[in-house]
Design a protein around this motif. Sequence first.
Motif, PDB file in Angstrom:
ATOM      1  N   LYS B   9      -0.528   2.458   4.248  1.00 13.08           N
ATOM      2  CA  LYS B   9      -0.133   3.675   3.535  1.00 13.08           C
ATOM      3  C   LYS B   9      -0.032   3.370   2.061  1.00 13.08           C
ATOM      4  O   LYS B   9       0.452   2.321   1.659  1.00 13.08           O
ATOM      5  CB  LYS B   9       1.244   4.139   4.017  1.00 13.08           C
ATOM      6  N   VAL B  11       1.743   3.306  -1.162  1.00 14.28           N
ATOM      7  CA  VAL B  11       3.178   3.394  -1.458  1.00 14.28           C
ATOM      8  C   VAL B  11       3.492   3.740  -2.901  1.00 14.28           C
ATOM      9  O   VAL B  11       4.557   4.259  -3.194  1.00 14.28           O
ATOM     10  CB  VAL B  11       3.973   2.115  -1.095  1.00 14.28           C
ATOM     11  N   VAL B  13       1.677   4.886  -6.910  1.00 14.02           N
ATOM     12  CA  VAL B  13       0.493   5.224  -7.691  1.00 14.02           C
ATOM     13  C   VAL B  13       0.830   5.114  -9.160  1.00 14.02           C
ATOM     14  O   VAL B  13       1.779   5.732  -9.625  1.00 14.02           O
ATOM     15  CB  VAL B  13       0.038   6.662  -7.365  1.00 14.02           C
ATOM     16  N   TYR B  14       0.079   4.288  -9.882  1.00 15.74           N
ATOM     17  CA  TYR B  14       0.268   4.135 -11.326  1.00 15.74           C
ATOM     18  C   TYR B  14      -1.062   4.437 -12.011  1.00 15.74           C
ATOM     19  O   TYR B  14      -2.088   4.491 -11.359  1.00 15.74           O
ATOM     20  CB  TYR B  14       0.717   2.705 -11.647  1.00 15.74           C
ATOM     21  N   PRO B  15      -1.022   4.600 -13.324  1.00 16.12           N
ATOM     22  CA  PRO B  15      -2.272   4.971 -14.003  1.00 16.12           C
ATOM     23  C   PRO B  15      -3.440   4.009 -13.743  1.00 16.12           C
ATOM     24  O   PRO B  15      -4.557   4.456 -13.549  1.00 16.12           O
ATOM     25  CB  PRO B  15      -1.892   4.969 -15.484  1.00 16.12           C
ATOM     26  N   ARG B  21       0.441  -0.452   1.334  1.00 15.87           N
ATOM     27  CA  ARG B  21       1.203  -1.354   2.175  1.00 15.87           C
ATOM     28  C   ARG B  21       0.548  -1.429   3.541  1.00 15.87           C
ATOM     29  O   ARG B  21       0.435  -0.442   4.255  1.00 15.87           O
ATOM     30  CB  ARG B  21       2.629  -0.843   2.315  1.00 15.87           C
ATOM     31  N   LEU B  27       1.352  -6.066   0.515  1.00 21.15           N
ATOM     32  CA  LEU B  27       0.991  -5.068  -0.478  1.00 21.15           C
ATOM     33  C   LEU B  27      -0.356  -5.412  -1.090  1.00 21.15           C
ATOM     34  O   LEU B  27      -0.522  -6.463  -1.700  1.00 21.15           O
ATOM     35  CB  LEU B  27       2.044  -5.046  -1.601  1.00 21.15           C
ATOM     36  N   GLU B  56      -2.657   9.917  -3.360  1.00 20.08           N
ATOM     37  CA  GLU B  56      -1.224  10.075  -3.570  1.00 20.08           C
ATOM     38  C   GLU B  56      -0.463   9.159  -2.633  1.00 20.08           C
ATOM     39  O   GLU B  56      -0.944   8.819  -1.573  1.00 20.08           O
ATOM     40  CB  GLU B  56      -0.827  11.508  -3.277  1.00 20.08           C
ATOM     41  N   ALA B  57       0.737   8.824  -3.057  1.00 17.78           N
ATOM     42  CA  ALA B  57       1.571   7.984  -2.198  1.00 17.78           C
ATOM     43  C   ALA B  57       1.777   8.714  -0.885  1.00 17.78           C
ATOM     44  O   ALA B  57       1.957   9.919  -0.838  1.00 17.78           O
ATOM     45  CB  ALA B  57       2.899   7.688  -2.866  1.00 17.78           C
ATOM     46  N   GLY B  58       1.744   7.930   0.189  1.00 18.88           N
ATOM     47  CA  GLY B  58       1.875   8.527   1.503  1.00 18.88           C
ATOM     48  C   GLY B  58       0.525   8.733   2.141  1.00 18.88           C
ATOM     49  O   GLY B  58       0.417   8.949   3.347  1.00 18.88           O
ATOM     50  N   PRO B  60      -2.707   7.989   4.018  1.00 22.59           N
ATOM     51  CA  PRO B  60      -2.967   6.909   4.983  1.00 22.59           C
ATOM     52  C   PRO B  60      -4.222   6.133   4.604  1.00 22.59           C
ATOM     53  O   PRO B  60      -5.132   6.678   3.984  1.00 22.59           O
ATOM     54  CB  PRO B  60      -3.175   7.665   6.298  1.00 22.59           C
ATOM     55  N   LEU B 163      12.396  -8.465  -7.897  1.00 27.24           N
ATOM     56  CA  LEU B 163      11.723  -7.722  -6.833  1.00 27.24           C
ATOM     57  C   LEU B 163      10.930  -8.712  -5.981  1.00 27.24           C
ATOM     58  O   LEU B 163      10.897  -8.616  -4.755  1.00 27.24           O
ATOM     59  CB  LEU B 163      10.805  -6.653  -7.404  1.00 27.24           C
ATOM     60  N   GLY B 263       6.578 -10.200 -15.487  1.00 27.19           N
ATOM     61  CA  GLY B 263       7.770  -9.836 -14.730  1.00 27.19           C
ATOM     62  C   GLY B 263       9.012 -10.174 -15.530  1.00 27.19           C
ATOM     63  O   GLY B 263       8.995 -10.187 -16.755  1.00 27.19           O
ATOM     64  N   GLU B 264      10.102 -10.440 -14.856  1.00 21.07           N
ATOM     65  CA  GLU B 264      11.322 -10.816 -15.558  1.00 21.07           C
ATOM     66  C   GLU B 264      11.434 -12.333 -15.577  1.00 21.07           C
ATOM     67  O   GLU B 264      11.377 -12.959 -16.620  1.00 21.07           O
ATOM     68  CB  GLU B 264      12.528 -10.182 -14.863  1.00 21.07           C
TER      69      GLU B 264
END
Lengths: 61, 288, 522
Positions: B9, B11, B13-15, B21, B27, B56-58, B60, B163, B263-264
């Motif tokens: 699915k 999970v 969506v970014y530009p 997932r 992922l 879109e997220a969700g 399948p 994360l 990341g951090e």
Amino acid sequence: MFMDVKKINKLFDEELVVINMGLDAFGDNLKKEQVRVLLMNWKPPAGGNKKLISLLEKLDK
Amino acid sequence: MRLFSGEGKVVSVYPKAFNIRHQDGLLVSLVEDATQMSALSLHVPSFFRSRKAETEAGAPAWFEKGRLLLNGFCIDFAASDLWESGPAWERVPGFLPSRISILEEALLLRGRRGGLLGLIHSSAEQNPFVDRASQALRRILNKARKDSSIEDLSQLVGLGPGLTPSGDDFIAGVLLGEEILSVLAASPKGARSMAQQAIIPLKVNKRDMWECLSRTNDAGKTLLFQTLQGHFPCYLIEAAKGVGGAEKLEEMADAVGRAVSHGETSGTDALVGFLFYLKATANHQRRQ
Amino acid sequence: MKKVIIQKNAYYDSVFLMLTAKAVKQIPDVKDTIILMGTEVNLEILENVGMSMPETKNATPNDLIIAVEGETDAALEEAFQTARDLLHKRQRQVDETDEYRPASFEAAVRMAPDANLITISVPGTYAAREARRALDHGLHVMLFSDNVSLEDEVELKKRASEKGLLMMGPDCGTAIINGKPLCFANVVRQGTIGIVAASGSGLQEVCSCIDSLGVGISQAIGTGGRDLQARVGGRMMLMGIEALQNDPKTKVIVVISKPPAEEVARKVIAKLKETEKPCVVQFIGQMPQEGSELLWYAGDLEEAAGMAVALSKGEGYPGRTLFLSEAALDEIVERETRGMARNQRYLRGLYAGGTLADEAIVVFERGGFEVHSNVQTKPERMLRDPHVSRKHTIVDLGEDVFTVGRPHPMIDFSIREERLAKEMEDPEVAVILADFILGYGSHEDPCGAVLGTLGQAKQKAEDRGGYLAIVASIVGTEGDFQDLEDQRKKLESVGCVVMRSNYQAAMLARKITEALESRGAD
């Protein structure tokens, strides 16, 4: 009939955090009342294909 | 593609990227350009041009036999630029013991606190994760002396903040170290250079880590899944190249600086792991 | 002192988590904070540093744990509020920058992991499945969708009662929870009267009346229209009553429904008697029975509101206070019938609110009139063709036969206008009776929208040498965005008589019809 309604009473004491699935107007109205609401852009699962939907139902389990 | 067939699915969506997932908890990211590549990515610019807008997220997705089906689109892993192949290591001249100490210095200068930097930086803010990792690593090093291999690294799986937990990043760095030295040893020039310095890479036992994937979250799991198979995020490959090619402290600090901005504390933690591996190997050699 | 909150299935990037930790640490009297994912090792570490708490025991690796140690309760509260605010802002930022709206339930709960309620208004075919998932996820559900099978409703309510969650619906158009409007709802003062209703427009009418009496409500729970049928067994009604019984803010409980199945009615009454709070029951159409000190039976919706208000003040019911005296009413009747033609005699009720239509039918039948309708229970009074009125007719324009493929008449007035256009051609029509429902979800100008047609109808009657009486009631409060006063003025500007409740409007229409009948008898 035994009824445990603790969660309902808990809801009465909480801030509403709503997911709106369907007509946007209902979500927009909640926004006007300062309710935290997430509007969805709901689409029928698997493009409305019944066979795929039943597949997804199995996935859910 | 070693991902098993199964459902997935979308999970997020970014530009320039979106994440899918897999039902096993991995992922997979689809990215528009190579610099966005993470532990497990598909570089599919054409997909982005035509289909991304509708995804879109969700939504399948289906993985089957080396293919990914999404939105009526079929992405063939064999044909696409999958972040699968190992880096080309020919340019990496090798790791002299002296280079190791410059790396350590650069990390002390540029590393970010909050994760496992405290393993090498005694005055960095100590935290319970560093304590825990430190105990585990002491045991690991003691064992390595006897077995000539690194065992039970899985003690660090899921450890720490972020994360992607710091411990997973650390492990990715260790595996990166092993990968680099193994690849070097496989090339004639590299083998010569290593023979001159009598460097024999320490083997990292991966079996226990495979068994512990469920001890961490999706992001950590994906990173481990990939790095255990020799596939590393773009930024770590670049870091290894940069670090391997740096002759002076400033060059090293630049390479390290670029990596730690990821990341951090991910970049820092991974390089601390990388450093740990190199030092462990070097010390092992010295003892033999 | 230490405290922990957990966010399930959190996907915040590390940079952001670090910033959140920093922000929390800066709060005075916060000694320390740890923010991390709930992996096995991390849970052990939390244990070692003494930050492990009962809530963390069941955390999974994909859950975010925020543990705070502080000197005071206030510091802890502030810490968590800060963390929550940042996390939510982050969600919203992601939403806004990516203009992202989730298309599936899973995506939605990832983006809103602390949601506690979902409103579902997707097509009936999909609604049950979504409601089921929502319940399994622990959300209270407002199920506006209709066309959900009775079997599904029974199963959903069973599931909800096992989980102790609200399952308002299917076909539940109205609820007000914590003072917030769900789907169609008015803005009502907050107060101490709690309502559970198996009727949307009934709920709205009672709320409006309560508000106009200067009193407020605590909660208004909708159950969906079929809840009190035998198969559903009043499950949600009973749960609602139980919750209101436990709710310290609720002092009076009001129950509204169409007449329930007998055994369900018994259960509901028994439940009400169990609560120690005063209760009012309105089963529309059922003759009020002898009540007791704590259980009052109302004859209609307006009376239910009046009784609830009296009980909430600890007073006896003074009788109807909202309204005009007999004398004043007679005056209106005289004025309205004065100009009517000899052959004018019939009532036509055009309703958007189903329960209000039912109430009007009851009012007329109690006056001895035979009323035809598309929602009549007596087969001989069912309209053969719902689109064609017969003698005295009251139609529920919200019924499926009218709304297939079109929006509900509360939103779209074309249905009502079309019917009105028909009625105005009939020279035997004497009085039109209508409801106008304000509030969220309704049309932005319900009265203005049909003003033209109302005026036309009046004109046509006049052209024929007669007079058309139009009687209306407006369901709404001063808080509603449509501006109650203005709506009333609009109707009055074309000669409508606006009454303060549906019951009063129906009574006036009945009096007019009675006057015409007795005139005819002369």
